[in-house]
Scaffold this motif. Structure first.
Motif, PDB file in Angstrom:
ATOM      1  N   PHE A  19      -2.580   0.744  -4.300  1.00 16.86           N
ATOM      2  CA  PHE A  19      -2.038  -0.604  -4.159  1.00 16.86           C
ATOM      3  C   PHE A  19      -0.875  -0.768  -5.247  1.00 16.86           C
ATOM      4  CE2 PHE A  19      -5.974  -2.916  -2.076  1.00 16.86           C
ATOM      5  CZ  PHE A  19      -5.622  -2.115  -0.849  1.00 16.86           C
ATOM      6  N   MET A  20       0.241  -0.980  -4.840  1.00 21.15           N
ATOM      7  CA  MET A  20       1.313  -1.056  -5.755  1.00 21.15           C
ATOM      8  C   MET A  20       1.927  -2.423  -6.029  1.00 21.15           C
ATOM      9  SD  MET A  20       1.379   2.337  -6.850  1.00 21.15           S
ATOM     10  CE  MET A  20       2.560   2.223  -7.649  1.00 21.15           C
ATOM     11  N   MET A  21       2.068  -2.761  -7.232  1.00 21.93           N
ATOM     12  CA  MET A  21       2.978  -4.295  -7.294  1.00 21.93           C
ATOM     13  C   MET A  21       4.455  -3.857  -7.572  1.00 21.93           C
ATOM     14  SD  MET A  21       2.400  -6.702 -10.538  1.00 21.93           S
ATOM     15  CE  MET A  21       2.962  -5.269 -11.677  1.00 21.93           C
ATOM     16  N   LEU A  22       5.262  -4.491  -6.802  1.00 25.16           N
ATOM     17  CA  LEU A  22       6.689  -4.166  -6.829  1.00 25.16           C
ATOM     18  C   LEU A  22       7.485  -5.433  -7.578  1.00 25.16           C
ATOM     19  CD1 LEU A  22       7.243  -3.435  -2.873  1.00 25.16           C
ATOM     20  CD2 LEU A  22       7.012  -1.958  -4.885  1.00 25.16           C
ATOM     21  N   ARG A  23       8.277  -4.838  -8.218  1.00 23.82           N
ATOM     22  CA  ARG A  23       9.388  -6.074  -8.896  1.00 23.82           C
ATOM     23  C   ARG A  23      10.829  -5.413  -8.625  1.00 23.82           C
ATOM     24  NH1 ARG A  23       7.878  -9.938 -11.927  1.00 23.82           N
ATOM     25  NH2 ARG A  23       5.899  -9.920 -12.797  1.00 23.82           N
ATOM     26  N   HIS A  24      11.628  -6.468  -8.889  1.00 22.32           N
ATOM     27  CA  HIS A  24      13.139  -5.941  -8.835  1.00 22.32           C
ATOM     28  C   HIS A  24      13.519  -5.429 -10.443  1.00 22.32           C
ATOM     29  CE1 HIS A  24      17.330  -5.945  -8.282  1.00 22.32           C
ATOM     30  NE2 HIS A  24      17.173  -6.122  -7.050  1.00 22.32           N
ATOM     31  N   LYS A  25      14.058  -4.481 -10.377  1.00 23.15           N
ATOM     32  CA  LYS A  25      14.479  -4.154 -11.864  1.00 23.15           C
ATOM     33  C   LYS A  25      15.377  -4.925 -12.410  1.00 23.15           C
ATOM     34  CE  LYS A  25      13.602   0.814 -10.925  1.00 23.15           C
ATOM     35  NZ  LYS A  25      14.093   2.309 -10.828  1.00 23.15           N
ATOM     36  N   GLU A  26      16.405  -5.543 -11.632  1.00 22.10           N
ATOM     37  CA  GLU A  26      17.411  -6.257 -12.388  1.00 22.10           C
ATOM     38  C   GLU A  26      17.320  -7.571 -12.457  1.00 22.10           C
ATOM     39  OE1 GLU A  26      21.015  -4.949 -10.582  1.00 22.10           O
ATOM     40  OE2 GLU A  26      20.761  -2.735 -11.195  1.00 22.10           O
ATOM     41  N   ARG A  27      16.507  -8.531 -11.877  1.00 26.76           N
ATOM     42  CA  ARG A  27      16.311  -9.647 -11.525  1.00 26.76           C
ATOM     43  C   ARG A  27      15.233 -10.253 -12.668  1.00 26.76           C
ATOM     44  NH1 ARG A  27      16.874  -9.164  -5.701  1.00 26.76           N
ATOM     45  NH2 ARG A  27      18.703 -10.153  -5.110  1.00 26.76           N
ATOM     46  N   ARG A  28      15.644 -11.566 -13.075  1.00 30.07           N
ATOM     47  CA  ARG A  28      14.781 -12.177 -14.163  1.00 30.07           C
ATOM     48  C   ARG A  28      13.488 -12.378 -13.636  1.00 30.07           C
ATOM     49  NH1 ARG A  28      13.094 -17.311 -14.648  1.00 30.07           N
ATOM     50  NH2 ARG A  28      12.423 -17.805 -16.702  1.00 30.07           N
ATOM     51  N   GLN A  29      12.386 -11.870 -14.299  1.00 32.74           N
ATOM     52  CA  GLN A  29      10.992 -12.091 -14.229  1.00 32.74           C
ATOM     53  C   GLN A  29      10.560 -13.400 -14.522  1.00 32.74           C
ATOM     54  OE1 GLN A  29       8.712  -8.886 -15.800  1.00 32.74           O
ATOM     55  NE2 GLN A  29       9.956  -7.384 -15.189  1.00 32.74           N
ATOM     56  N   GLU A  79       0.890  -1.070  -0.080  1.00 30.38           N
ATOM     57  CA  GLU A  79      -0.028  -0.048  -0.011  1.00 30.38           C
ATOM     58  C   GLU A  79       0.974   1.219   0.110  1.00 30.38           C
ATOM     59  OE1 GLU A  79      -1.217  -1.149   3.815  1.00 30.38           O
ATOM     60  OE2 GLU A  79      -1.715  -2.955   2.895  1.00 30.38           O
ATOM     61  N   GLY A  80       0.783   2.089  -1.005  1.00 33.64           N
ATOM     62  CA  GLY A  80       1.495   3.294  -0.911  1.00 33.64           C
ATOM     63  C   GLY A  80       2.878   2.974  -1.796  1.00 33.64           C
ATOM     64  N   ASP A  81       3.831   4.192  -1.616  1.00 31.76           N
ATOM     65  CA  ASP A  81       4.997   3.908  -2.264  1.00 31.76           C
ATOM     66  C   ASP A  81       6.155   3.527  -1.474  1.00 31.76           C
ATOM     67  OD1 ASP A  81       3.750   4.816  -4.588  1.00 31.76           O
ATOM     68  OD2 ASP A  81       4.124   6.958  -4.115  1.00 31.76           O
ATOM     69  N   VAL A  82       7.280   3.158  -1.846  1.00 32.46           N
ATOM     70  CA  VAL A  82       8.742   2.986  -1.021  1.00 32.46           C
ATOM     71  C   VAL A  82       9.819   3.642  -1.868  1.00 32.46           C
ATOM     72  CG1 VAL A  82       7.813   0.806   0.040  1.00 32.46           C
ATOM     73  CG2 VAL A  82       8.905   0.669  -2.226  1.00 32.46           C
TER      74      VAL A  82
END
Length: 297
Positions: free
Chosen positions: A271-281, A148-151
């Motif tokens: 509501f935000m979805m988070l992903r790592h920018k560098e790791r393989r999805q 919830e929200g930003d980081v």
């Protein structure tokens, strides 16, 4: 030679600094865990832990090794997922971390849809606050996260998936139950508060709203700080304090007359979805992402 099982055991013990708790977490006996650690230390001639009475503490050598051990396990898991996904999402696992409100009220229907479409993929859902989720995505423990929200994490990519109304609610005995108009100053004078813990998205968003209204959140009279939405809601329902929670969590209680919405407006949060920018999805995380975004299409 060092094995992946030994690495997993070491990480489990290092994170808890307790043999029995680590054994319970990974489904082994304490003696098996102790033996694995001793074999690892003996073979390489290092002390990974200090034995202090009946306690163990991670040594400096162990602390340095922990980072590499986690990274190695993450790479091994990524290789395993790659092979699993070559079968077209027929088998494998998906590690999802989500904050409490999202995990309890918004995410479950999407997880059920995912299971119906990909029954061979095991879903591992871990619930924590916003900090827990962002740390897991950054560290590789989570394939995908929801908060919830930003980081403020430069290595994380965020995308909005839904919107939620944060509301101030009180029990029927509270003076705000009559819907009287409230000023920002009333928040600090007329009521005590039961709030979520620091680090939760709900707490952060509420404090931001109070701050934007011209009041320092430090002036709020905090009666209790509790780590779960259900505990916060129960405390307020039976007492004379106020709280701020997701409308998802209290809409039915408001309809039943067990809680009342106070007249203090808080702008909707995301509501935000988070992903790592560098790791393989992974393919499984991309499939869940597609489902979650389908409602916004």
């Amino acid at each position: 030679m060092m094995t992946l099982e030994q690495l997993a055991i070491f990480v489990a013990v290092a994170e808890r600094e307790h043999l029995t708790k680590a054994a319970d977490a990974i489904g082994l006996t304490p003696s098996a865990v102790s033996s694995a650690i001793k074999n690892l230390e003996g073979f390489y001639g290092v002390a990974l832990f200090h034995r202090v009475g009946r306690r163990i503490e991670l040594s400096e050598t162990g602390r340095l090794f922990l980072t590499e051990a986690k990274a190695t396990l993450a790479r091994a898991r990524a290789a395993e997922l790659t092979l699993a996904e070559l079968g077209g999402l027929q088998r494998g696992e998906l590690n999802v971390y989500a904050s409490q409100t999202i995990a309890s009220y918004w995410l479950p229907p999407f997880l059920m849809q995912f299971h119906d479409q990909y029954p061979g993929i095991a879903i591992n859902l871990t619930i924590g606050n916003t900090k827990t989720v962002s740390d897991a995505v950054r560290g590789g423990a989570a394939d995908i996260g929801f908060i919830e929200g930003d980081v403020n994490e430069p290595v994380l990519a965020m995308r909005e998936v839904a919107e939620d109304a944060l509301v101030v609610v009180v029990g029927p005995k509270h003076l705000w139950a009559d819907g009287r108009p409230l000023s920002a100053q009333d928040l600090t004078i007329q009521s005590s508060w039961v709030l979520r813990e620091a680090g939760s998205g709900t707490r952060s968003e509420f404090e931001n709203a109070v701050r934007q209204s011209g009041v320092d959140p430090q002036r709020l009279k905090i009666a209790l700080t509790l780590p779960a939405n259900e505990a916060v809601i129960t405390a307020v329902e039976t007492g004379i304090s106020a709280t701020a929670v997701s409308s998802f969590a209290v809409s039915s209680l408001i309809a039943q007359g067990r809680l009342f919405r106070a007249a203090f407006h808080i702008r909707p949060r995301k509501f935000m979805m988070l992903r790592h920018k560098e790791r393989r999805q992974t393919q499984s995380s991309l499939a869940l992402e597609k489902l979650c975004l389908s409602t916004n299409a």
